[in-house]
Design a protein around this motif. Structure first.
Motif, short mmCIF file in Angstrom:
data_model
loop_
_atom_site.label_atom_id
_atom_site.label_comp_id
_atom_site.label_asym_id
_atom_site.label_seq_id
_atom_site.Cartn_x
_atom_site.Cartn_y
_atom_site.Cartn_z
N ASN A 208 24.21 143.58 -49.55
CA ASN A 208 23.94 143.59 -48.18
C ASN A 208 23.86 142.03 -47.38
O ASN A 208 21.97 142.87 -47.93
N ASP A 209 23.67 140.69 -46.86
CA ASP A 209 22.70 140.23 -47.05
C ASP A 209 21.68 140.49 -45.94
O ASP A 209 20.19 140.19 -45.95
N HIS A 210 21.48 141.46 -44.87
CA HIS A 210 20.43 142.51 -44.01
C HIS A 210 19.82 142.96 -44.90
O HIS A 210 19.03 142.59 -44.59
N TYR A 211 20.45 143.66 -45.96
CA TYR A 211 19.64 144.14 -46.74
C TYR A 211 18.26 143.81 -47.61
O TYR A 211 17.24 143.32 -47.56
N GLY A 212 19.17 142.37 -47.96
CA GLY A 212 18.19 141.32 -48.65
C GLY A 212 17.71 140.59 -47.57
O GLY A 212 16.24 140.61 -48.61
N ARG A 221 17.41 132.32 -52.61
CA ARG A 221 17.28 131.76 -53.91
C ARG A 221 17.59 133.37 -54.58
O ARG A 221 18.11 133.52 -55.87
N GLU A 222 16.62 134.48 -54.26
CA GLU A 222 16.18 135.83 -54.94
C GLU A 222 17.86 136.18 -54.50
O GLU A 222 18.79 136.90 -55.22
N TYR A 223 17.97 136.24 -53.60
CA TYR A 223 19.29 136.72 -53.32
C TYR A 223 20.84 136.83 -53.46
O TYR A 223 21.67 137.19 -54.91
N ILE A 251 23.42 134.58 -43.47
CA ILE A 251 23.81 133.51 -44.92
C ILE A 251 24.06 132.44 -43.96
O ILE A 251 23.91 131.23 -44.62
N GLY A 252 23.80 131.99 -43.13
CA GLY A 252 24.94 130.73 -42.51
C GLY A 252 23.71 129.78 -42.03
O GLY A 252 23.66 128.76 -41.55
N GLN A 253 21.52 130.28 -42.03
CA GLN A 253 21.30 129.27 -41.61
C GLN A 253 21.03 128.39 -43.07
O GLN A 253 20.96 128.19 -43.59
N PRO A 254 20.59 127.10 -42.36
CA PRO A 254 20.54 125.76 -43.05
C PRO A 254 19.81 125.94 -44.24
O PRO A 254 19.89 125.63 -45.58
#
Length: 291
Positions: A208-212, A221-223, A251-254
């Protein structure tokens, strides 16, 4: 089992190496679904005695506006790269979005995305609800999504992952077919409920990107590398499900969207993925596997 301990009996124990593989359409090895969390956070929500909505005193302008970035900007950036590479979303929806920001819901619906309920607001929790209140929550979710999109929800992810002891039984009673609230497996499986049939849909906290980004402090890049390694292993094993849970304000950040797009390109080009929606996975499983 020690005296006083009781297994909740939500599902059976099925050793991973001893079970048959699931067969996905067209001989694909892994079912991949992307779950954008399209959420509405209130600036100054009513207090829940069991959990604070914001870590700071209300109103938390910083927390509110950071998350609102996802609806104002991040969703469009995320949705465009998903569409570009052939990925449909399975939306974990705060159903109040249908009234507050219907443009976002309409955009997702036009793209052919599926919707399931993530509660009304992500700042209001199921903790402490009585049965009548929880039934009203489920009924509101079904009605609101149907009125806004024409879809009848099949799935449930509890608001902010908060539950009562009756949640799974109630969503099955109302005809939902899958829950994303169990994180115990890489394949769908039967959930024991009082009536109806309910399956667990593999969701993920680990990728989950929140956890990442918030828990594991990964770089973009690690995610992205983590997602690719997750995909490769699940595709190698076969008969598995990979969920990619996303939040557009993250995830939608530039600075994050580029590495994420590389993940989508990798999965699409690999050829082993059934790129689909969670409801389609549930429908296929229920047709192919006897309860």
């Amino acid at each position: 089992m020690r005296e006083g301990e009781k297994d909740p009996g939500l599902y059976d124990f099925r050793p991973y190496r001893e079970r048959p593989k699931l067969n996905w359409p067209d001989g694909k090895q892994v079912a991949v679904w992307v779950s954008p969390n399209i959420e509405f956070y209130e600036l100054d929500p009513p207090a829940n005695p069991h959990r604070k909505s914001w870590t700071k005193p209300h109103p938390d302008v910083v927390g509110y506006s950071h998350r609102d970035y996802g609806n104002r900007v991040g969703h469009w950036r995320m949705a465009e790269v998903m569409t570009k590479h052939g990925f449909l979303g399975s939306v974990s929806l705060s159903v109040a979005m249908c009234q507050h920001l219907p443009q976002v819901v309409e955009d997702a619906n036009t793209r052919g995305w599926e919707f399931f309920s993530h509660g009304i607001y992500n700042t209001r929790y199921s903790y402490g609800m009585d049965e009548a209140q929880e039934r009203a929550l489920i009924e509101d979710s079904i009605r609101t999504v149907r009125d806004a999109t024409g879809q009848t929800i099949k799935g449930w992810l509890a608001p902010a992952l908060t539950h009562t002891p009756r949640t799974l039984d109630l969503i099955a009673e109302y005809g939902l077919s899958y829950t994303c609230d169990l994180y115990h497996d890489d394949q769908p499986g039967e959930v024991h409920v009082k009536q109806g049939r309910l399956i667990s849909m593999p969701y993920s906290l680990e990728v989950n990107d929140h956890y990442g980004f918030f828990v594991y402090n990964m770089s973009p890049r690690e995610y992205a590398d983590t997602l690719i390694r997750q995909y490769q292993r699940l595709a190698d094993e076969g008969g598995t499900v990979m969920c990619i849970p996303l939040h557009a304000y993250l995830i939608g950040q530039p600075h994050r969207i580029g590495p994420f797009e590389e993940v989508l390109k990798h999965i699409a080009a690999d050829g082993r993925a059934w790129i689909t929606r969670s409801g389609d996975i549930a429908d296929h499983y229920m047709r192919e596997v006897t309860a």
